[in-house]
Design an enzyme around this catalytic site. Sequence first.
Site, mmCIF file in Angstrom:
data_model
loop_
_atom_site.group_PDB
_atom_site.id
_atom_site.type_symbol
_atom_site.label_atom_id
_atom_site.label_comp_id
_atom_site.label_asym_id
_atom_site.label_seq_id
_atom_site.Cartn_x
_atom_site.Cartn_y
_atom_site.Cartn_z
ATOM 1 N N ASP A 1 -21.478 -4.321 -69.545
ATOM 2 C CA ASP A 1 -22.702 -4.576 -70.321
ATOM 3 C C ASP A 1 -23.611 -3.354 -70.212
ATOM 4 O OD1 ASP A 1 -24.235 -7.546 -71.201
ATOM 5 O OD2 ASP A 1 -25.389 -5.682 -71.118
ATOM 6 N N THR B 1 -29.003 -3.730 -72.546
ATOM 7 C CA THR B 1 -30.045 -3.449 -73.536
ATOM 8 C C THR B 1 -31.222 -4.370 -73.221
ATOM 9 O OG1 THR B 1 -29.322 -5.172 -75.058
ATOM 10 C CG2 THR B 1 -28.246 -3.020 -75.272
ATOM 11 N N PHE C 1 -18.175 -10.389 -76.190
ATOM 12 C CA PHE C 1 -19.464 -10.941 -76.636
ATOM 13 C C PHE C 1 -20.449 -9.839 -77.036
ATOM 14 C CE2 PHE C 1 -17.958 -14.108 -73.520
ATOM 15 C CZ PHE C 1 -18.215 -15.307 -74.165
ATOM 16 N N ALA D 1 -22.980 -7.420 -78.380
ATOM 17 C CA ALA D 1 -23.421 -7.196 -79.755
ATOM 18 C C ALA D 1 -24.931 -7.024 -79.770
ATOM 19 C CB ALA D 1 -23.045 -8.386 -80.638
ATOM 20 N N THR E 1 -19.371 -15.046 -85.644
ATOM 21 C CA THR E 1 -20.466 -15.976 -85.952
ATOM 22 C C THR E 1 -20.243 -16.637 -87.308
ATOM 23 O OG1 THR E 1 -22.802 -16.042 -86.590
ATOM 24 C CG2 THR E 1 -21.738 -13.919 -86.759
ATOM 25 N N ASP E 2 -20.838 -17.830 -87.488
ATOM 26 C CA ASP E 2 -20.751 -18.497 -88.802
ATOM 27 C C ASP E 2 -21.507 -17.709 -89.870
ATOM 28 O OD1 ASP E 2 -23.373 -19.063 -88.004
ATOM 29 O OD2 ASP E 2 -23.211 -21.243 -88.272
ATOM 30 N N GLU E 3 -22.406 -16.800 -89.438
ATOM 31 C CA GLU E 3 -23.217 -16.060 -90.416
ATOM 32 C C GLU E 3 -22.369 -15.130 -91.279
ATOM 33 O OE1 GLU E 3 -27.060 -14.683 -89.156
ATOM 34 O OE2 GLU E 3 -27.102 -16.065 -87.467
ATOM 35 N N TYR F 1 -27.161 -7.798 -89.813
ATOM 36 C CA TYR F 1 -26.500 -8.339 -88.609
ATOM 37 C C TYR F 1 -25.172 -9.000 -88.990
ATOM 38 C CZ TYR F 1 -25.225 -11.975 -85.225
ATOM 39 O OH TYR F 1 -24.523 -12.794 -84.380
ATOM 40 N N ALA G 1 -23.398 -8.708 -91.675
ATOM 41 C CA ALA G 1 -22.424 -7.768 -92.257
ATOM 42 C C ALA G 1 -21.739 -6.966 -91.150
ATOM 43 C CB ALA G 1 -23.133 -6.835 -93.243
ATOM 44 N N LYS H 1 -21.295 -7.985 -88.055
ATOM 45 C CA LYS H 1 -20.387 -8.905 -87.346
ATOM 46 C C LYS H 1 -19.128 -9.155 -88.189
ATOM 47 C CE LYS H 1 -20.706 -10.906 -84.001
ATOM 48 N NZ LYS H 1 -20.276 -10.554 -82.626
ATOM 49 N N PRO I 1 -44.482 -19.383 -85.220
ATOM 50 C CA PRO I 1 -44.340 -18.935 -86.612
ATOM 51 C C PRO I 1 -43.127 -19.564 -87.289
ATOM 52 C CG PRO I 1 -43.505 -17.267 -85.102
ATOM 53 C CD PRO I 1 -43.831 -18.457 -84.266
ATOM 54 N N ARG J 1 -38.307 -14.793 -93.972
ATOM 55 C CA ARG J 1 -37.453 -13.642 -93.618
ATOM 56 C C ARG J 1 -36.778 -13.134 -94.903
ATOM 57 N NH1 ARG J 1 -32.897 -15.473 -89.617
ATOM 58 N NH2 ARG J 1 -34.149 -14.602 -87.938
HETATM 59 P P1 NAD Z 1 -27.384 -11.470 -76.559
HETATM 60 O O1 NAD Z 1 -28.165 -10.560 -77.450
HETATM 61 O O2 NAD Z 1 -28.107 -12.447 -75.711
HETATM 62 O O3 NAD Z 1 -26.477 -10.586 -75.568
HETATM 63 C C1 NAD Z 1 -25.791 -9.443 -75.996
HETATM 64 C C2 NAD Z 1 -25.340 -8.696 -74.748
HETATM 65 O O4 NAD Z 1 -24.586 -7.552 -75.175
HETATM 66 C C3 NAD Z 1 -26.510 -8.174 -73.896
HETATM 67 O O5 NAD Z 1 -26.264 -8.445 -72.526
HETATM 68 C C4 NAD Z 1 -26.519 -6.679 -74.171
HETATM 69 O O6 NAD Z 1 -27.011 -5.914 -73.083
HETATM 70 C C5 NAD Z 1 -25.041 -6.420 -74.443
HETATM 71 N N1 NAD Z 1 -24.830 -5.230 -75.279
HETATM 72 C C6 NAD Z 1 -25.468 -4.909 -76.440
HETATM 73 N N2 NAD Z 1 -25.021 -3.728 -76.897
HETATM 74 C C7 NAD Z 1 -24.070 -3.303 -76.030
HETATM 75 C C8 NAD Z 1 -23.227 -2.159 -75.976
HETATM 76 N N3 NAD Z 1 -23.289 -1.204 -76.920
HETATM 77 N N4 NAD Z 1 -22.366 -2.045 -74.954
HETATM 78 C C9 NAD Z 1 -22.299 -3.003 -73.965
HETATM 79 N N5 NAD Z 1 -23.084 -4.095 -73.961
HETATM 80 C C10 NAD Z 1 -23.956 -4.251 -74.989
HETATM 81 O O7 NAD Z 1 -26.342 -12.170 -77.522
HETATM 82 P P2 NAD Z 1 -25.755 -13.668 -77.425
HETATM 83 O O8 NAD Z 1 -26.674 -14.580 -78.129
HETATM 84 O O9 NAD Z 1 -25.332 -13.941 -76.047
HETATM 85 O O10 NAD Z 1 -24.470 -13.507 -78.367
HETATM 86 C C11 NAD Z 1 -23.197 -13.148 -77.809
HETATM 87 C C12 NAD Z 1 -22.203 -13.024 -78.938
HETATM 88 O O11 NAD Z 1 -22.128 -14.257 -79.649
HETATM 89 C C13 NAD Z 1 -22.577 -11.961 -79.975
HETATM 90 O O12 NAD Z 1 -21.409 -11.289 -80.365
HETATM 91 C C14 NAD Z 1 -23.164 -12.753 -81.118
HETATM 92 O O13 NAD Z 1 -22.969 -12.096 -82.348
HETATM 93 C C15 NAD Z 1 -22.349 -14.035 -81.031
HETATM 94 N N6 NAD Z 1 -23.025 -15.220 -81.559
HETATM 95 C C16 NAD Z 1 -24.218 -15.633 -81.045
HETATM 96 C C17 NAD Z 1 -24.810 -16.788 -81.545
HETATM 97 C C18 NAD Z 1 -26.115 -17.316 -80.984
HETATM 98 O O14 NAD Z 1 -26.593 -18.348 -81.473
HETATM 99 N N7 NAD Z 1 -26.707 -16.693 -79.965
HETATM 100 C C19 NAD Z 1 -24.208 -17.499 -82.576
HETATM 101 C C20 NAD Z 1 -23.006 -17.027 -83.086
HETATM 102 C C21 NAD Z 1 -22.411 -15.905 -82.547
#
Ligand code: NAD
Length: 323
Positions: free
Chosen positions: A32, A35, A76, A78, A120-122, A144, A146, A148, A199, A267
Amino acid sequence: MKILVTGGAGFIGSHYVRTLAHRGGPAITVLDKLTYAGNLANLDSARGHFTFVQGDICDTALVAELVAEHDEVVHFAAESHVDRSIENAAEFVRTNVTGTQTLLDAAVRSGLKSFVHVSTDEVYGSIAVGSWPETDPLRPNSPYAASKAAGDLLALAYHRTHGLDVRVTRCSNNYGHHHFPEKVIPLFITNLLDGKKVPLYGDGLNVRDWLHIDDHVRGIELVRTAGRPGEVYNIGGGTELSNKELTALLLTACGADWDMVDFVEDRKGHDRRYSVDCTKICTELGYLPGKDFATGLAETVAWYRENRSWWEPLRERAALGVG
Ligand code: NAD
């Protein structure tokens, strides 16, 4: 068996690591970048059960070295916040597309056993009625989504081209504890606990399906352990709510009323409704969402009440706008 978990310090990734660690599961390495959204404190209760590497999934040499030392990857990592992608998409393309490709290349070279790509479903876009099966075309609308979709399609292309064992999950909106307070549920809860207004975008009638992180992690584990290579699995929670309905539940849970809601400009490109058809994962892998939304939401609100020391510094860390 050794698993490399990317983004394991984020909201969902950390819950995945904690869950496997508490079960005494396989050896785990978390990669990780930490970020603004990554937080090592999310992994406190799993200390001693994983190795942590702070690094970037776009770092080719580091990724090649780590992937070669592991049997499986659960991906994960992202950039995950739609509003930020509307402000500036560059980091989303770098991490979500180039980072995914970097991991996939390393996986092919090292002969990795399997690669679970958390999508993601998006990626499907927006749907007025009905639900998307996995076979529907991808029509992402936000930068985002696009980025994913690009990572998701790359992962599937590496299966078809290189024969890599890739499994893609497309889940709906997650909720639960340790959720960064820029996303709608934790933003609204923490604002209300601080006596601040929340909001609400546009007319508040955008609909999302809510999935508890416990159910999401269970779905990912089913796909990792019993899913089929090259397949996509939707994972949903079964609770569709408009943002207005969700807001009403959060106001009640926090003892506030509609005076605490600011209706703000919508948005840009805001998807109206998401809905995944989960028949495939239910029939093939025996998945069923287990967490009732009312219970899950009450537990989540209680967690934020009891864990101010976790979220207060995070609100300061991120310049918080609307969720
Ligand atoms: P999050 O933003 O909470 O966590 C993302 C993690 O990735 C963070 O710990 C960050 O430090 C790390 N990261 C970011 N860029 C990085 C890089 N370049 N190298 C290494 N680490 C990096 O996200 P989340 O909500 O836990 O989502 C996890 C995954 O699930 C994502 O791929 C997201 O697209 C997907 N997702 C999330 C949701 C949701 O509702 N949260 C829904 C559908 C899919």
